[in-house]
Structures are given as C-alpha cells and as structure tokens.
Design an enzyme around this catalytic site. Structure first.
Site, PDB file in Angstrom:
ATOM      1  N   THR A  88      -8.914  11.139  -0.560  1.00  0.00           N
ATOM      2  CA  THR A  88      -9.062  10.242  -1.713  1.00  0.00           C
ATOM      3  C   THR A  88     -10.512   9.755  -1.865  1.00  0.00           C
ATOM      4  O   THR A  88     -11.020   9.657  -2.983  1.00  0.00           O
ATOM      5  CB  THR A  88      -8.100   9.044  -1.548  1.00  0.00           C
TER       6      THR A  88
ATOM      7  N   LYS B 278      -3.092   2.366  11.601  1.00  0.00           N
ATOM      8  CA  LYS B 278      -4.121   2.012  10.620  1.00  0.00           C
ATOM      9  C   LYS B 278      -3.540   1.143   9.507  1.00  0.00           C
ATOM     10  O   LYS B 278      -4.175   0.207   9.036  1.00  0.00           O
ATOM     11  CB  LYS B 278      -4.747   3.290  10.041  1.00  0.00           C
ATOM     12  N   LYS B 279      -2.323   1.463   9.082  1.00  0.00           N
ATOM     13  CA  LYS B 279      -1.714   0.697   7.985  1.00  0.00           C
ATOM     14  C   LYS B 279      -1.331  -0.700   8.444  1.00  0.00           C
ATOM     15  O   LYS B 279      -1.450  -1.668   7.689  1.00  0.00           O
ATOM     16  CB  LYS B 279      -0.489   1.454   7.432  1.00  0.00           C
TER      17      LYS B 279
ATOM     18  N   ARG C 277      -7.631  15.071  18.954  1.00  0.00           N
ATOM     19  CA  ARG C 277      -6.431  15.872  18.630  1.00  0.00           C
ATOM     20  C   ARG C 277      -6.789  17.035  17.718  1.00  0.00           C
ATOM     21  O   ARG C 277      -6.232  18.127  17.833  1.00  0.00           O
ATOM     22  CB  ARG C 277      -5.376  14.982  17.963  1.00  0.00           C
TER      23      ARG C 277
ATOM     24  N   ASP D  23       0.855  -1.193   0.000  1.00  0.00           N
ATOM     25  CA  ASP D  23       0.000   0.000   0.000  1.00  0.00           C
ATOM     26  C   ASP D  23       0.891   1.243   0.000  1.00  0.00           C
ATOM     27  O   ASP D  23       2.105   1.167   0.199  1.00  0.00           O
ATOM     28  CB  ASP D  23      -0.916  -0.028   1.229  1.00  0.00           C
ATOM     29  N   LYS D  24       0.240   2.376  -0.209  1.00  0.00           N
ATOM     30  CA  LYS D  24       0.924   3.669  -0.132  1.00  0.00           C
ATOM     31  C   LYS D  24       0.124   4.567   0.798  1.00  0.00           C
ATOM     32  O   LYS D  24      -1.108   4.503   0.803  1.00  0.00           O
ATOM     33  CB  LYS D  24       0.983   4.300  -1.519  1.00  0.00           C
ATOM     34  N   HIS D  25       0.823   5.373   1.576  1.00  0.00           N
ATOM     35  CA  HIS D  25       0.110   6.396   2.348  1.00  0.00           C
ATOM     36  C   HIS D  25       0.783   7.739   2.118  1.00  0.00           C
ATOM     37  O   HIS D  25       2.010   7.846   2.174  1.00  0.00           O
ATOM     38  CB  HIS D  25       0.136   6.068   3.840  1.00  0.00           C
ATOM     39  N   SER D  26      -0.034   8.750   1.865  1.00  0.00           N
ATOM     40  CA  SER D  26       0.516  10.098   1.710  1.00  0.00           C
ATOM     41  C   SER D  26       0.112  10.927   2.921  1.00  0.00           C
ATOM     42  O   SER D  26      -0.994  10.784   3.438  1.00  0.00           O
ATOM     43  CB  SER D  26      -0.070  10.725   0.445  1.00  0.00           C
TER      44      SER D  26
ATOM     45  N   SER E 259      -0.565   7.273  14.633  1.00  0.00           N
ATOM     46  CA  SER E 259      -1.907   7.319  14.064  1.00  0.00           C
ATOM     47  C   SER E 259      -1.901   6.699  12.663  1.00  0.00           C
ATOM     48  O   SER E 259      -2.713   5.809  12.352  1.00  0.00           O
ATOM     49  CB  SER E 259      -2.355   8.787  14.018  1.00  0.00           C
TER      50      SER E 259
HETATM   51  N1  URA Z   1      -3.254  11.496   9.221  1.00  0.00           N
HETATM   52  C1  URA Z   1      -3.577  10.584  10.160  1.00  0.00           C
HETATM   53  O1  URA Z   1      -4.163   9.560   9.865  1.00  0.00           O
HETATM   54  N2  URA Z   1      -3.232  10.836  11.425  1.00  0.00           N
HETATM   55  C2  URA Z   1      -2.566  11.941  11.804  1.00  0.00           C
HETATM   56  O2  URA Z   1      -2.279  12.089  12.970  1.00  0.00           O
HETATM   57  C3  URA Z   1      -2.254  12.892  10.813  1.00  0.00           C
HETATM   58  C4  URA Z   1      -2.602  12.635   9.521  1.00  0.00           C
END
Ligand code: URA
Length: 424
Positions: free
Chosen positions: A121, A188-189, A169, A81-84, A184
């Site tokens: 997205t 999730k990833k 937050r 996967d990719k996360h930006s 965070s």
């Molecule tokens: N994206 C996230 O999922 N968590 C953060 O804390 C900041 C950006």
C-alpha cells in the site's frame, strides 16, 4: 535462561513456557544476546511443530511488548483498521480507509511495503506526487482526529521483534507458517492501538496461502489472537484467483481507486471494498451505510484531505509509463483463466515491486487487464497491457505470463468473491 534450551524444547515438540517466550523475544528484539541463527532455528522448529493457542497468545503478546504501543484514545472516534494478507491488484485500502473514515470512524492504517509478487500500500500511495509515508505518532493522532484516515509507514519501535524475525523468516523459508504469520500480523495491529480490526484473508492462486482450508485456519487463529488482546476482530475470506479490479501496479492502482471513490470503478473491487467497509462500520459500532457514503462523494473528499495531510497533491497527474505493449488472446472463445500469481510476478518484473527491501520501485510500471475471466475474446485481441519505464523488462514479464491466459469454449464457473466470514 539459555537459547539452546528454548530451541530444543520446540524442536522436540514441547510447549514453550511463558518465561522462555518472554525471555527469547525480549532479548532477540534488543539484539546481541540471541544470534540470528538461533532465532532462525526456533522459527524452523515452530514451522514444523506449531504452537498451542495459549502459547501463541503469549508469543504474540511478547512481540507487542517488545516495542511501543500507540494510545489512540484521544482521537475522539471509534478506531477500526483493516489488514489484508496481500494480493495482486489489491488496492482496497486506498478506497476503504477514506470510506470508513467518512462513515465516522478513525482508521489508523499502518502498512508495510510490498515484497515479492504482492504490492504494498505504501508503494502505491508514494506514486502520488509529494505524498510521504512518514508521520510521527502525534501528527498521526491529529490527522485521525480531524480527517479520520491515515495510511502511513509503521515506525521501527512498533513490534520490533517482528521486524527482525520477519526479515529472517523471509530468507530462511519460514514465512508460510500459520502461527508465525498470525503472530506477525496481529502483533503489529495490536501495537497500533486500534479498538477493532477486519481481516481480509485472501484465497486463490495470488494469495499467500492459496488453499481455502489453510486460509480459514489462519483467519481463525488471527481472530482468536485479536479477541484475546481486546481487539474486536472479524475476518472475511475473499477471492484472489485473478487480479482484483483491472490494474496492478502503483500509479495504475491509485488511478483505479480514485475512480471508485468518484462512484465508478470495476464491480469486483467495489463489491469487496463495500463488504469490508460494512464489517468495519459494524465492528466499530457505527450506524452508516458505506454504499450510500461512497455514492455521496464524502469518501472522495476525505481522500483528498488525507492525501494533502501527508504532503500530497490529489489533483496532480500521476506518472504514466513511456512504453506499453500488449499480450493478446491465443484463441477465440471466453477468457477462462487469467492466473493471478503469474500476473503478480509479471508486474513485479516490470518494476512495480521489489526483490529486496531497499530496492526502488517504479510508480508507472504495471499491468492493465483489458479482459477478465468470463469475458468473450477474439484470437489476437489484446488481453493485457504491460506498462514499463525500462523496455528491457518486457521479456522477463512476458516469460512470467506464459500459460497464464486460458481461452475456452465454455464460460468459467463463477466463483464468489466473498468466500467466508469468520468471527467468534
Ligand atoms: N505479513 C506479515 O506482516 N507477516 C507475515 O508473517 C506475513 C505477512
């Protein structure tokens, strides 16, 4: 165990014990025993005092363990996967997911919605008529097995501790803390079950953390957390000084992504997408050339299948905004700066983004950049096109763009799009 004692430990700059972390995160995710104000106080203490690497790893693991972890072992392809970290006009996922799937991987992209000046997205994908972000885990595994790529909303049981903490937050000014951002994103990833991950950490005025040193530290922290949890992780730092590509806004970005999938599109978007695709193919252990796959049209075919698998019609026309105005060059010369954050805020004010999670977004609102930094411009020449459904929004968007366009005599110093690569 006592929440006040946990908060005091971190407030006084001491390391939280594994037991304290497990107890606090577990109970907070369940709801009830730990109040939001106590979690907010702990987040603020972490904001000021940070976390040690092994403490952060335990914290992240506890967030993963607060919910369900997906098992993607049945998809029959390597998963990556990719996360930006988010940017303006960052539509890379829309091209990258079908492209890397066409290279032979399974790409399980579980995304969130946009908040603030960076787009989400899912909001972009939802501008495709019929497309739905909801996909149950079993259906997702089937689409990954057959089509190879999925873009969908994360279910509420994936890292639920993060879901609660992130909302908190957001309203307590504790978002921009490196340990809190890193845990965070990575919780999730990791919970998503991917074997490998490529991080696109944005740098520049449109990024979460504009300064390169902080972005690099975030990238290193996330790569470390991924590797500790058995996810092969690499990060690229990429430029976000100006809009990526020429469009920002949901349907506008879908149209531009399809242009890239059809072999065209702006050079900067293609360059960043291919750089990330090469990293993904590499970290997934595949032997494919993403540039060749893109040129072959195979990525476009996967896109069509992905869209159809989630109820969308890839051939349906996208919504077009009924009102368009331009913002013109203030002088003749070379466009020096087109400030990314200002454009992001203007796009948001035009209706493409939301201020609160439950707000609706406009599919057709957004901005088209008719010129980019380095392009010659004449005084009065249109530089930006503002697209909107509700024309009363033009004024606020124009206000956000005050001073965002700078014209000079000299071309700006070219900046690399790929700023750095971080791997262990
Ligand atoms: N994206 C996230 O999922 N968590 C953060 O804390 C900041 C950006």
């Amino acid at each position: 165990m006592d929440a006040v004692e946990v908060i005091r430990t971190k407030r006084d700059g001491r390391r939280l014990s594994d037991e304290q972390i497990g107890w606090f995160i577990g109970r907070y995710a369940e709801g009830g025993e730990i109040a939001d104000e106590q979690a907010a106080a702990l987040a603020m203490a972490i904001f000021f005092n940070g976390m040690e690497p092994d403490e952060l790893a335990t914290w992240t693991r506890a967030m993963v363990d607060s919910g369900r972890t997906l098992d993607l072992s049945g998809v029959g392809r390597p998963t990556v996967d990719k996360h930006s970290t988010g940017g303006v006009g960052d539509k890379v996922s829309l091209v990258l997911v079908p492209l890397v799937a066409a290279c032979g991987a399974a790409v399980p992209q579980l995304s969130g919605r946009g908040l603030g000046h960076t787009g989400g997205t899912l909001d972009k994908m939802e501008s495709i008529p019929g497309w739905s972000a909801t996909l149950e885990p079993d259906a997702m595994i089937e689409v990954l097995r057959t089509v190879g790529g999925v873009i969908a909303g994360a279910t509420a049981d994936l890292a639920p501790a993060d879901r609660r903490l992130y909302a908190l937050r957001d309203v307590t000014s504790t978002v921009d803390s490196i340990p809190l951002i890193a845990s965070s994103i990575m919780s999730k990833k990791i919970a998503e079950g991917t074997d490998a991950l490529v991080l696109d950490v944005k740098v520049g005025s449109g990024a979460f953390l504009p300064e390169v040193d902080r972005a690099r530290e975030l990238a290193r922290t996330m790569v470390g957390l991924g590797e500790k949890n058995g996810v092969r992780t690499v990060a690229l730092l990429t430029a976000m000084h100006t809009v990526l590509g020429r469009t920002a806004g949901n349907a506008l970005e879908v149209a531009e992504s399809v242009e890239v999938l059809d072999g065209g599109g702006p050079a900067d978007l293609v360059e960043v997408t291919l750089a990330l695709a090469r990293e993904m193919v590499d970290v997934a252990g595949l032997d494919a050339d993403p540039a060749e796959v893109l040129a072959s049209g195979r990525a476009r075919a996967v896109w069509d299948d992905m869209v159809r698998a989630q109820g969308g019609d890839p051939t349906a026309p996208l919504q077009v905004a009924p009102h368009v105005e331009t913002v013109d060059a203030p002088a003749s010369g070379v466009l020096g700066r087109l400030d990314c954050r200002s454009v992001g805020i203007a796009v948001w004010r035009l209706g493409a983004g939301r201020a609160r999670k439950e707000d609706p977004v406009s599919a057709s609102a957004g901005i088209v950049c008719l010129a980019k930094p380095g392009d010659p411009v004449e005084a009065g020449q249109p530089v930006l096109e503002l697209h909107v459904e509700d024309p009363s929004r033009f004024a606020a968007a124009r206000e956000a763009l005050q001073g965002a366009i700078e014209v000079s005599d000299e071309p700006p110093t070219p900046m690399p799009l790929i700023v750095d690569r971080i791997a262990i």
